[in-house]
Write an enzyme that holds these catalytic residues in place. Structure first.
Site, PDB file in Angstrom:
ATOM      1  CE1 TYR A  36      -3.627  -2.386   0.185  1.00  0.00           C
ATOM      2  CE2 TYR A  36      -3.243  -2.658   2.543  1.00  0.00           C
ATOM      3  CZ  TYR A  36      -3.927  -3.012   1.385  1.00  0.00           C
ATOM      4  OH  TYR A  36      -4.897  -3.970   1.437  1.00  0.00           O
TER       5      TYR A  36
ATOM      6  CG  HIS B  58     -10.290   3.766   3.877  1.00  0.00           C
ATOM      7  ND1 HIS B  58     -10.442   5.092   3.557  1.00  0.00           N
ATOM      8  CD2 HIS B  58     -10.216   3.114   2.693  1.00  0.00           C
ATOM      9  CE1 HIS B  58     -10.451   5.238   2.234  1.00  0.00           C
ATOM     10  NE2 HIS B  58     -10.324   4.050   1.690  1.00  0.00           N
TER      11      HIS B  58
ATOM     12  NE  ARG C 159      -5.383   4.932  -4.079  1.00  0.00           N
ATOM     13  CZ  ARG C 159      -5.777   3.744  -3.627  1.00  0.00           C
ATOM     14  NH1 ARG C 159      -7.048   3.394  -3.674  1.00  0.00           N
ATOM     15  NH2 ARG C 159      -4.919   2.887  -3.113  1.00  0.00           N
TER      16      ARG C 159
ATOM     17  CG  ASN D  13      -7.467  -0.953  -4.573  1.00  0.00           C
ATOM     18  OD1 ASN D  13      -6.414  -1.217  -3.984  1.00  0.00           O
ATOM     19  ND2 ASN D  13      -8.642  -1.463  -4.216  1.00  0.00           N
TER      20      ASN D  13
ATOM     21  CD  GLU E  15     -11.887  -1.388  -6.857  1.00  0.00           C
ATOM     22  OE1 GLU E  15     -12.784  -2.176  -6.500  1.00  0.00           O
ATOM     23  OE2 GLU E  15     -11.336  -0.586  -6.070  1.00  0.00           O
TER      24      GLU E  15
ATOM     25  CE1 TYR F 190     -10.004  -5.389   3.677  1.00  0.00           C
ATOM     26  CE2 TYR F 190      -8.641  -4.824   1.772  1.00  0.00           C
ATOM     27  CZ  TYR F 190      -9.728  -4.571   2.598  1.00  0.00           C
ATOM     28  OH  TYR F 190     -10.549  -3.511   2.307  1.00  0.00           O
ATOM     29  CE  LYS F 191      -4.613  -6.289  -2.358  1.00  0.00           C
ATOM     30  NZ  LYS F 191      -5.369  -5.183  -2.975  1.00  0.00           N
TER      31      LYS F 191
HETATM   32  C1  HEM Z   1     -10.241   0.179   0.471  1.00  0.00           C
HETATM   33  C2  HEM Z   1     -13.620   3.571  -0.224  1.00  0.00           C
HETATM   34  C3  HEM Z   1     -10.222   6.827  -1.333  1.00  0.00           C
HETATM   35  C4  HEM Z   1      -6.843   3.584  -0.181  1.00  0.00           C
HETATM   36  C5  HEM Z   1     -11.452   0.843   0.429  1.00  0.00           C
HETATM   37  C6  HEM Z   1     -12.733   0.258   0.750  1.00  0.00           C
HETATM   38  C7  HEM Z   1     -13.666   1.214   0.545  1.00  0.00           C
HETATM   39  C8  HEM Z   1     -12.994   2.401   0.107  1.00  0.00           C
HETATM   40  C9  HEM Z   1     -15.178   1.093   0.749  1.00  0.00           C
HETATM   41  C10 HEM Z   1     -12.993  -1.172   1.232  1.00  0.00           C
HETATM   42  C11 HEM Z   1     -12.903  -1.222   2.746  1.00  0.00           C
HETATM   43  C12 HEM Z   1     -13.482  -2.523   3.301  1.00  0.00           C
HETATM   44  O1  HEM Z   1     -12.775  -3.541   3.315  1.00  0.00           O
HETATM   45  O2  HEM Z   1     -14.652  -2.505   3.714  1.00  0.00           O
HETATM   46  C13 HEM Z   1     -12.981   4.736  -0.609  1.00  0.00           C
HETATM   47  C14 HEM Z   1     -13.671   5.956  -0.952  1.00  0.00           C
HETATM   48  C15 HEM Z   1     -12.724   6.877  -1.238  1.00  0.00           C
HETATM   49  C16 HEM Z   1     -11.434   6.227  -1.098  1.00  0.00           C
HETATM   50  C17 HEM Z   1     -15.194   6.174  -0.965  1.00  0.00           C
HETATM   51  C18 HEM Z   1     -12.995   8.302  -1.651  1.00  0.00           C
HETATM   52  C19 HEM Z   1     -12.537   9.335  -1.001  1.00  0.00           C
HETATM   53  C20 HEM Z   1      -9.014   6.236  -1.097  1.00  0.00           C
HETATM   54  C21 HEM Z   1      -7.741   6.899  -1.292  1.00  0.00           C
HETATM   55  C22 HEM Z   1      -6.792   6.002  -0.956  1.00  0.00           C
HETATM   56  C23 HEM Z   1      -7.452   4.760  -0.569  1.00  0.00           C
HETATM   57  C24 HEM Z   1      -7.532   8.327  -1.778  1.00  0.00           C
HETATM   58  C25 HEM Z   1      -5.307   6.316  -1.038  1.00  0.00           C
HETATM   59  C26 HEM Z   1      -4.383   5.788  -0.357  1.00  0.00           C
HETATM   60  C27 HEM Z   1      -7.469   2.372   0.023  1.00  0.00           C
HETATM   61  C28 HEM Z   1      -6.772   1.107   0.219  1.00  0.00           C
HETATM   62  C29 HEM Z   1      -7.747   0.128   0.386  1.00  0.00           C
HETATM   63  C30 HEM Z   1      -9.025   0.812   0.321  1.00  0.00           C
HETATM   64  C31 HEM Z   1      -5.263   0.907   0.214  1.00  0.00           C
HETATM   65  C32 HEM Z   1      -7.515  -1.387   0.519  1.00  0.00           C
HETATM   66  C33 HEM Z   1      -7.684  -1.984  -0.870  1.00  0.00           C
HETATM   67  C34 HEM Z   1      -7.277  -3.436  -1.080  1.00  0.00           C
HETATM   68  O3  HEM Z   1      -6.329  -3.943  -0.481  1.00  0.00           O
HETATM   69  O4  HEM Z   1      -7.893  -4.087  -1.953  1.00  0.00           O
HETATM   70  N1  HEM Z   1     -11.630   2.151   0.048  1.00  0.00           N
HETATM   71  N2  HEM Z   1     -11.642   4.920  -0.717  1.00  0.00           N
HETATM   72  N3  HEM Z   1      -8.797   4.953  -0.665  1.00  0.00           N
HETATM   73  N4  HEM Z   1      -8.816   2.153   0.093  1.00  0.00           N
HETATM   74 FE1  HEM Z   1     -10.223   3.547  -0.272  1.00  0.00          FE
END
Ligand code: HEM
Length: 344
Positions: free
Chosen positions: A38, A194, A224, A226, A266, A317-318
């Protein structure tokens, strides 16, 4: 390009989804090195090379018509996939404007928008829609403005309200998500939704990302990437439907891994919206089968190394634990050990 550019395919049932060679070529492969961890991987949402997934701010591709049909099915079964708190109506109109103007400007053969003051005329040729309405008057559209336009645009969308130095998930349409629930997260703030993500809180990633987003400027969108993995080309991997797809993770065998296991990328973009000061967060999902992915040798090689060395808590987690070994076995046959260069 004619409407037959769009594929007739499914993301459920018989799962006929596939990528054409052109779609494979433009797939947004997310790894710029042989390991993954990350990071605050945010960059300006600038136009990418011709034909790439980022050449336009909103990407419409060959899966458009089929994805919109899948979204309509999800909403018919579960209307809570689209929700908006009452104070978000101005942000909804902002979003409609952003999407209609981008789509009509960048894909004039498919979409057109004529504006005469508040009287707007929208044409969507691939979906056969011709709609006159009054901007700002929700009674002139068949759905609320956010739902209306996002039923016609690939990707999930969240609208974030900004207050108290935080972002609040107060509206969204989420039908193709990687195992999270809009209904559960609605009304939460950036740090709260988050909550389940491992490591990133302790690494300070969410504090830094939030600070950056609170200062996002109009006209300077960011993006970004993901990624995760999905079994079968299923768009709707929601917690609400876990009983339908969770079991798929146990069905991967050495014989079917090339067709069943998909890399799910994504492309996430964020824009500040002009009237509401809200932020829109788009989550555009791209799927690619392992068999398609290894047709690009440098991708097969690199994904093998990323998956092999991914820390267990991230893999867990994934949701990859059940089929990781089988997938690694398949990919290892496409990794000749050659060094890779950074980037690409
Ligand atoms: C995962 C929403 C922006 C980093 C997630 C999850 C949601 C989410 C719903 C899944 C959490 C779960 O397990 O329930 C959003 C929304 C954003 C946003 C609505 C809008 C502002 C960002 C930004 C970052 C970020 C700007 C930058 C670092 C991450 C990471 C994960 C994550 C690293 C884990 C993903 C994975 O390992 O698959 N986010 N996010 N998010 N988000 Fe965001």
């Amino acid at each position: 390009q004619t409407p037959s550019f769009f594929r007739d395919e499914t993301f459920r049932g018989d799962f006929t989804f596939e990528n054409s060679p052109e779609a494979i070529h433009r797939f947004p492969f997310p790894f710029d090195r042989d390991q993954y961890m990350y990071a605050v991987n945010i960059e300006q949402h600038m136009p990418g090379p011709p034909k790439s997934a980022t050449v336009f701010p909103i990407d419409i591709d060959e899966h458009y018509v089929a994805e919109m049909a899948d979204r309509a099915k999800v909403l018919a079964d579960d209307p809570l996939r689209c929700q908006s708190l009452p104070h978000m109506i101005t942000a909804e109109w902002d979003l409609l404007e952003l999407l209609m103007t981008s789509m009509a400007r960048d894909y004039p053969e498919w979409f057109s928008l004529e504006r005469d003051g508040a009287r707007w005329h929208w044409i969507n040729r691939p979906l056969g829609i011709d709609q006159r309405f009054t901007f700002g008057d929700a009674a002139t559209l068949p759905h609320g403005p956010m739902e209306y336009i996002t039923r016609q645009c690939q990707g999930d969308f969240c609208l974030l309200d900004q207050r108290d130095d935080n972002l609040w998930l107060d509206a969204g349409i989420v039908t193709s998500q990687a195992d999270w629930s809009l209904d559960f997260d609605l009304g939460m703030n950036f740090i709260e939704w988050h909550g389940p993500v491992p490591r990133a809180h302790d690494m300070g990633i969410f504090d830094r990302a939030l600070k950056f987003l609170l200062n996002l400027q109009i006209g300077r969108p960011i993006r970004r990437l993901n990624w995760t993995m999905t079994i079968n080309p299923r768009l709707d991997t929601s917690p609400e439907n876990y009983h339908r797809w969770g079991i798929d993770r146990t069905t991967v065998t050495p014989e079917n891994v090339g067709d069943k296991v998909h890399l799910r990328v994504e492309l996430q973009a964020l824009w500040r919206l002009p009237r509401s000061n809200a932020i829109v967060f788009s989550i555009r999902c791209y799927l690619i089968k392992m068999r398609e992915l290894v047709s690009v040798p440098k991708w097969g090689r690199r994904l093998h190394r990323v998956l092999r060395d991914l820390p267990d808590d991230l893999a867990d987690y994934k949701g990859m634990t059940h089929y990781r070994a089988t997938t690694l076995d398949y990919l290892s046959r496409h990794d000749d050990g050659a060094p890779t260069s950074p980037g690409f």
